[in-house]
Write a protein that holds these residues in place. Structure first.
Motif, mmCIF file in Angstrom:
data_model
loop_
_atom_site.group_PDB
_atom_site.id
_atom_site.type_symbol
_atom_site.label_atom_id
_atom_site.label_comp_id
_atom_site.label_asym_id
_atom_site.label_seq_id
_atom_site.Cartn_x
_atom_site.Cartn_y
_atom_site.Cartn_z
ATOM 1 N N ASP B 431 0.819 -1.212 0.000
ATOM 2 C CA ASP B 431 0.000 0.000 0.000
ATOM 3 C C ASP B 431 0.855 1.266 0.000
ATOM 4 O O ASP B 431 0.526 2.236 -0.664
ATOM 5 C CB ASP B 431 -0.907 0.036 1.242
ATOM 6 C CG ASP B 431 -2.096 -0.895 1.083
ATOM 7 O OD1 ASP B 431 -2.310 -1.389 -0.043
ATOM 8 O OD2 ASP B 431 -2.785 -1.139 2.094
ATOM 9 N N GLN B 432 1.954 1.219 0.757
ATOM 10 C CA GLN B 432 2.839 2.388 0.778
ATOM 11 C C GLN B 432 3.433 2.628 -0.604
ATOM 12 O O GLN B 432 3.473 3.742 -1.099
ATOM 13 C CB GLN B 432 3.968 2.193 1.781
ATOM 14 C CG GLN B 432 3.522 2.320 3.223
ATOM 15 C CD GLN B 432 4.647 2.027 4.194
ATOM 16 O OE1 GLN B 432 5.565 1.274 3.868
ATOM 17 N NE2 GLN B 432 4.577 2.593 5.372
ATOM 18 N N PHE B 434 2.305 1.636 -3.469
ATOM 19 C CA PHE B 434 1.252 2.055 -4.394
ATOM 20 C C PHE B 434 0.972 3.545 -4.238
ATOM 21 O O PHE B 434 0.740 4.256 -5.211
ATOM 22 C CB PHE B 434 -0.024 1.236 -4.154
ATOM 23 C CG PHE B 434 -1.162 1.652 -5.038
ATOM 24 C CD1 PHE B 434 -1.098 1.418 -6.403
ATOM 25 C CD2 PHE B 434 -2.270 2.301 -4.515
ATOM 26 C CE1 PHE B 434 -2.142 1.826 -7.239
ATOM 27 C CE2 PHE B 434 -3.303 2.707 -5.332
ATOM 28 C CZ PHE B 434 -3.253 2.474 -6.700
ATOM 29 N N TYR B 435 1.010 4.001 -3.007
ATOM 30 C CA TYR B 435 0.772 5.427 -2.736
ATOM 31 C C TYR B 435 1.813 6.291 -3.453
ATOM 32 O O TYR B 435 1.488 7.267 -4.119
ATOM 33 C CB TYR B 435 0.825 5.650 -1.230
ATOM 34 C CG TYR B 435 0.315 6.992 -0.764
ATOM 35 C CD1 TYR B 435 -1.013 7.361 -0.934
ATOM 36 C CD2 TYR B 435 1.169 7.893 -0.134
ATOM 37 C CE1 TYR B 435 -1.479 8.580 -0.479
ATOM 38 C CE2 TYR B 435 0.709 9.118 0.325
ATOM 39 C CZ TYR B 435 -0.619 9.460 0.149
ATOM 40 O OH TYR B 435 -1.071 10.680 0.596
ATOM 41 N N PHE B 436 3.077 5.896 -3.363
ATOM 42 C CA PHE B 436 4.145 6.611 -4.080
ATOM 43 C C PHE B 436 3.889 6.563 -5.591
ATOM 44 O O PHE B 436 3.987 7.566 -6.282
ATOM 45 C CB PHE B 436 5.510 5.982 -3.794
ATOM 46 C CG PHE B 436 6.149 6.423 -2.512
ATOM 47 C CD1 PHE B 436 5.804 5.832 -1.305
ATOM 48 C CD2 PHE B 436 7.121 7.419 -2.497
ATOM 49 C CE1 PHE B 436 6.408 6.224 -0.116
ATOM 50 C CE2 PHE B 436 7.729 7.813 -1.312
ATOM 51 C CZ PHE B 436 7.369 7.220 -0.121
ATOM 52 N N GLU B 437 3.596 5.368 -6.077
ATOM 53 C CA GLU B 437 3.410 5.201 -7.527
ATOM 54 C C GLU B 437 2.262 6.057 -8.039
ATOM 55 O O GLU B 437 2.322 6.626 -9.125
ATOM 56 C CB GLU B 437 3.179 3.724 -7.867
ATOM 57 C CG GLU B 437 4.443 2.912 -7.747
ATOM 58 C CD GLU B 437 4.209 1.410 -7.962
ATOM 59 O OE1 GLU B 437 4.873 0.853 -8.844
ATOM 60 O OE2 GLU B 437 3.370 0.829 -7.262
ATOM 61 N N SER B 438 1.215 6.158 -7.223
ATOM 62 C CA SER B 438 0.065 6.936 -7.682
ATOM 63 C C SER B 438 0.359 8.440 -7.647
ATOM 64 O O SER B 438 -0.468 9.243 -8.030
ATOM 65 C CB SER B 438 -1.161 6.614 -6.837
ATOM 66 O OG SER B 438 -0.999 7.154 -5.555
ATOM 67 N N ALA B 446 10.613 4.753 -4.536
ATOM 68 C CA ALA B 446 9.761 4.641 -3.349
ATOM 69 C C ALA B 446 10.451 3.794 -2.281
ATOM 70 O O ALA B 446 10.518 4.174 -1.108
ATOM 71 C CB ALA B 446 8.419 4.040 -3.721
#
Lengths: 248, 483
Positions: B431-432, B434-438, B446
Motif C-alpha cells: 500500500d505504501q 502504491f501510494y508513491f506510484e500513484s 519509493a
C-alpha cells in the motif's frame, strides 16, 4: 478528457461494476454518489490503477489513451490525481521531500531539470499559503500520526503541487469535521480552472454544499441508475437512496 | 625440540617445506585439521616473535575447553573444525583481462550501485592502467599516512616491524579465551590490519581496508588491531558495497580498538558477503565476528557504524568497554536480512568509568524468509556514577514470512544511572509503494525513500559516498522482496 465505456470491473474474479459509461470534459465537476456497496470504491480503485483490481470488460480512455494499460505511476504522470479515502502513513519519509520527489518525477517526464530543495521550498510555501496550511505539514513525515482531517488536507496539498488535469477525490469528506471540510473544499475550489476536471466520489451530499458539481450520477449495484444536474443531489438528500435504487 | 621440528614439518606439505618458508608458490596450504603442531607451524611460517606463539597456544588451550555458543537465535549444522585448513599463503586474486570475464550478476550489481567503470575494474580485479592500480594507490596512501607518523599495515608486517606495540595491546580488549570463535581466531589468525595513530594526530584521511586487501583474498580468520593514542582521531572503513564471494564458508574475525586519553576512533563497516542461494540459503558465508573497543583513557570515544547486508548467518556484537571517566560509546547499525539469511547482531556497552555515555541505534530490516535479531546488553558497574545510556531498536518488516526479534539486557549496579530503551516495529507495505506510484514516483525510488527514511540516523554517521552506496545497496537487495 475521460471516457468510460461500458466498464465492467472487480477483484478476485468478482464483478462489482457491471457496465458503467461516463464522459468527463475539461472544466467539469462530476459527482458520483451511491449507497454502501454500490461500487463507488471499486470505481475509484480501478481509476487509480490499484493492482488488486481488474477491468473485466469495456474501456477507459484518458485524452485518447488507453488508461487500463497504464500503471499507477504512468497514470499520475499523465495527469490523473487520486485523492485517497485512507491515505497511507509512511514513517521516516519527510512530507516535503515526498512532495519534491513527486514534483520532480513530473519535471523529469517533461524533460526538465529536477528542482533543488531550496527552490522547491519556495513553491511549497506558496501553495501552502494559498491553501492556508500550517508549517507543520513541511516538517512532519508523510501522513505519519496525522488525524483523518490532516491526511485529507495533505492530499489536497499534493494535488496543489501536482496540478493534475483530472482529480478524483474518493470519499474526501469522510471523517472530516465541519471546519476541516470547509478548508479542504475551499482548497479544491481554488485549484479548479477551465482546463482541469474533477470527479467527486461520495456517499453524502454535504461535500456538494461546498463544491458544486455540474453533474451528479447515482450508482447502484454496479450501474449508474440516474444522472442529472446538482438538483439530483438535493433530492437524494431529502428522499434517500431508496428512491432511485428501488426504481429500477 | 628435534621431535617438535619434525612434527611441525610434517604438517607442512613436503613440497613447500623443501623450498623453505618464504616461497611464493600459489597453492601453499596446510593439511586439514587443528592441533598444537599446526599452530606452531603457522607461527614459524610467519616467523613470529615468541610472545605471539605463546599467545596462540594459550588461545588454543582455552578453545579446546570451549563450545560454540548456542544462545544466538540462528540455526546451522555443526561445523567440523578438523575439516578446515588453517593456513594458506596469501593468494593473488586472478587478474582478468577485461570486464567481459566478470560474472554478469556482479556487473549488474555494480551498475545498479552506480560504481564508476574504473572502480568496477578494480573491484573485479581486472587489469587496469598502472596509474589507477590499487597497489600504487595503496602505496601513495601509506606514504601520506607515514608522513604524520601513522602506521597502517598488515598485522603480519606489524609483528615484524612493531612487535612491542602489538605485544602491548593484542588481546587486551578481546582476551584469548573471550568466546569460542575469538579463541579460535587468536590461535590461528594469519592476517589482518594494524593501525597506530601517534599522540596529537588527526588522521589526514579515512583509512580503508579496501586499499590493503584488494589484491589478496581476505583471510578466513582476520585480525584487526587499531590503537589511537592521546588526543588523536581516526576514521576507519572496512569492507565495501560490492558483492564478495569466498570459497571459505566460515569467517571468524576479531577486531580490537583501543583509545587513550581524549582519543576517538570511528569504525565503519559495510558488509555484503555472499548470503547463499536465495531459495535454499545454501552456500552462504557464516560471519561470526568479535568486535570490541576499549575506551581506556579518560574523555575518549569509540563509535561503531555497521551496514550488514550479506552472509547466510551473522553473529556480531561490536561493543564498547567504557573504562575511562567521561568516555563515550556509540553503536549505529543497519542489518538487512533477506532470502534465508539469519542475523543475530547488536552490541554491548559496559560502563565502568564515571559519567560514561553510550547510545545504541539499531535498525533491522527483514524480508522474505529471513530472521533478524537485535541483542544488546547495557551493563553499568557500581563505580559508574552518572552513567547514561539511550537505546533505540527499530524493525522494519517486508512481507509476512520474515521475523524480527529484540533481546535487550540491562544490568545496573549504580543508582545514579539513567537508561532508556525504545523499540518500534513497522512494515513496508504494498500500500505504501502504491501510494508513491500513484503520485508518479517509481517503485525503486519509493523503496529507496522508505529505507533511507528508516535508516536515516545510521546513514548520516557514514562518510558521504559510503552512505549513498549503502542506501542503493539496500534498495537493490529489497527490490525483489517487496510485492
Amino acid at each position: 478528457m475521460l471516457e468510460i465505456k461500458d466498464l465492467h470491473a472487480g477483484f478476485d474474479g468478482n464483478e462489482i461494476i457491471k457496465g458503467i459509461s461516463l464522459s468527463v470534459k475539461k472544466g467539469e465537476i462530476h459527482a458520483v454518489m451511491g449507497p454502501n456497496g454500490s461500487g463507488k470504491s471499486t470505481m475509484a480503485k480501478i481509476l487509480s490503477g490499484h493492482p488488486a483490481y481488474e477491468a473485466m470488460g469495456g474501456e477507459i480512455l484518458f485524452n485518447g489513451e488507453n488508461l487500463l494499460e497504464m500503471d499507477a505511476e504512468q497514470r499520475s504522470l499523465a495527469g490523473i490525481f487520486m485523492g485517497f479515502q485512507y491515505p497511507v502513513e509512511v514513517p521516516g519519509v519527510n512530507n516535503a521531500e515526498f512532495l519534491r520527489m513527486a514534483h520532480n518525477a513530473r519535471r523529469v517526464k517533461a524533460g526538465e531539470e529536477e528542482m533543488d530543495p531550496l527552490d522547491f521550498d519556495d513553491l511549497l510555501s506558496e501553495k501552502m499559503n494559498m491553501l492556508g496550511m500550517e508549517k507543520k505539514y513541511k516538517e512532519r513525515n508523510l501522513n505519519d500520526g496525522f488525524s483523518g482531517g490532516e491526511k485529507k488536507k495533505n492530499e489536497i496539498l499534493q494535488m496543489a503541487i501536482l496540478e493534475p488535469k483530472l482529480a478524483i477525490l474518493d470519499e474526501t469528506d469522510s471523517g472530516l469535521d465541519i471546519d476541516a471540510l470547509r478548508v479542504v473544499s475551499e482548497g479544491v475550489n481554488k485549484l479548479r480552472n477551465e482546463n482541469n476536471a474533477l470527479i467527486l466520489i461520495t456517499h453524502y451530499q454535504r461535500l456538494l454544499d461546498y463544491i458544486k458539481p455540474d453533474f451528479v450520477h447515482v450508482l447502484s449495484k454496479g450501474k449508474i441508475v440516474k444522472s442529472g444536474g446538482k438538483g439530483l443531489a438535493l433530492e437524494l438528500e431529502s428522499q434517500g437512496y431508496d428512491w432511485v435504487t428501488t426504481e429500477n | 625440540m628435534a621431535d617438535e621440528q619434525n612434527s611441525v614439518s610434517s604438517i607442512l606439505e613436503d613440497k613447500t617445506y623443501k623450498y623453505g618458508f618464504t616461497t611464493n608458490v600459489e597453492s601453499e596450504t596446510f593439511a586439514k585439521g587443528l592441533t598444537e603442531e599446526v599452530i606452531r607451524a603457522i607461527s614459524m611460517k610467519k616467523n613470529e616473535p615468541a610472545f605471539m606463539l605463546d599467545f596462540r597456544l594459550r588461545a588454543f588451550e582455552k578453545w579446546k575447553t570451549m563450545k560454540p555458543p548456542e544462545w544466538p537465535n540462528v540455526h546451522y549444522p555443526p561445523i567440523d573444525f578438523q575439516n578446515i585448513s588453517y593456513y594458506s599463503a596469501p593468494k593473488q586474486k586472478k587478474v582478468l583481462d577485461s570486464l567481459d570475464e566478470v560474472d554478469p550478476e556482479v556487473l549488474r550489481t555494480f551498475e545498479k550501485l552506480g560504481i564508476p567503470l574504473d572502480e568496477q575494474k578494480k573491484l573485479a580485479n581486472v587489469a587496469v592502467d598502472a596509474v589507477f592500480d590499487s597497489v600504487s594507490v595503496a602505496t601513495t596512501h601509506k606514504k601520506k599516512l607515514m608522513e604524520v607518523g601513522i602506521i597502517f599495515c598488515s598485522i603480519s608486517e606489524a609483528l615484524q616491524e612493531y612487535p612491542e606495540l602489538v605485544e602491548e595491546y593484542l588481546g587486551t580488549v578481546v582476551p584469548v579465551g573471550d568466546n569460542f570463535y575469538a579463541a579460535l581466531n587468536s590461535a590461528v589468525f594469519t592476517d589482518g590490519s594494524f593501525v597506530y595513530i601517534p599522540p596529537d594526530t588527526i588522521s589526514p584521511m579515512e583509512i580503508s581496508t579496501y586499499f590493503r586487501i584488494n589484491t589478496e583474498e581476505t583471510g578466513q580468520f582476520e585480525r584487526t588491531l587499531i590503537i589511537c593514542a592521546e588526543n588523536s582521531y581516526v576514521s576507519y572503513l572496512e569492507g565495501c558495497t560490492a558483492p564478495q564471494f569466498d570459497t571459505n564458508q566460515l569467517h571468524a574475525a576479531v577486531v580490537e580498538l583501543v583509545t587513550l586519553e581524549n582519543a576517538e576512533i570511528k569504525y565503519s563497516t559495510v558488509q555484503n558477503w555472499y548470503a547463499g542461494d536465495k531459495e535454499t540459503g545454501k552456500g552462504g558465508i557464516y560471519n561470526f565476528v568479535t568486535k570490541r573497543g576499549k575506551c581506556q583513557g579518560n574523555n575518549s570515544k569509540i563509535s561503531w557504524t555497521q551496514v550488514e547486508t550479506g552472509s547466510a548467518i551473522t553473529w556480531k556484537y561490536p561493543s564498547c568497554l567504557l573504562l575511562g571517566d567521561n568516555t563515550t560509546g556509540e553503536f549505529y547499525s543497519v542489518a538487512l536480512t533477506n532470502g534465508h539469511m539469519q542475523a543475530d547482531t547488536g552490541t554491548k556497552m559496559i560502563h565502568i568509568g564515571k559519567n560514561t555515555r553510550s547510545s545504541i541505534i539499531s535498525k533491522g530490516i527483514s524480508a522474505d524468509y529471513s530472521s533478524n535479531s537485535y541483542r544488546g546488553q547495557v551493563k553499568v558497574g557500581k563505580n559508574a556514577t552518572n552513567a547514561r545510556n539511550y537505546s533505540q531498536c527499530d524493525s522494519l518488516l517486508v512481507g509476512d514470512k520474515c521475523s524480527a526479534h529484540t533481546f535487550p539486557y540491562i544490568e545496573t549496579a549504580n543508582s545514579s544511572v539513567q537508561v532508556e530503551h525504545e523499540a518500534a516495529t513497522s512494515k513496508i507495505s504494498e500500500d505504501q509503494l502504491f501510494y508513491f506510484e500513484s503520485r508518479g514516483i517509481s517503485r525503486e525510488n519509493a523503496i529507496e525513500a522508505v529505507i533511507s527514511g528508516f535508516c536515516k540516523e545510521v546513514f548520516k554517521q557514514l562518510p558521504m559516498e559510503f552512505a549513498v552506496e549503502a542506501q542503493k545497496l539496500l534498495t537493490l537487495k529489497l527490490e525483489d522482496s517487496v510485492g
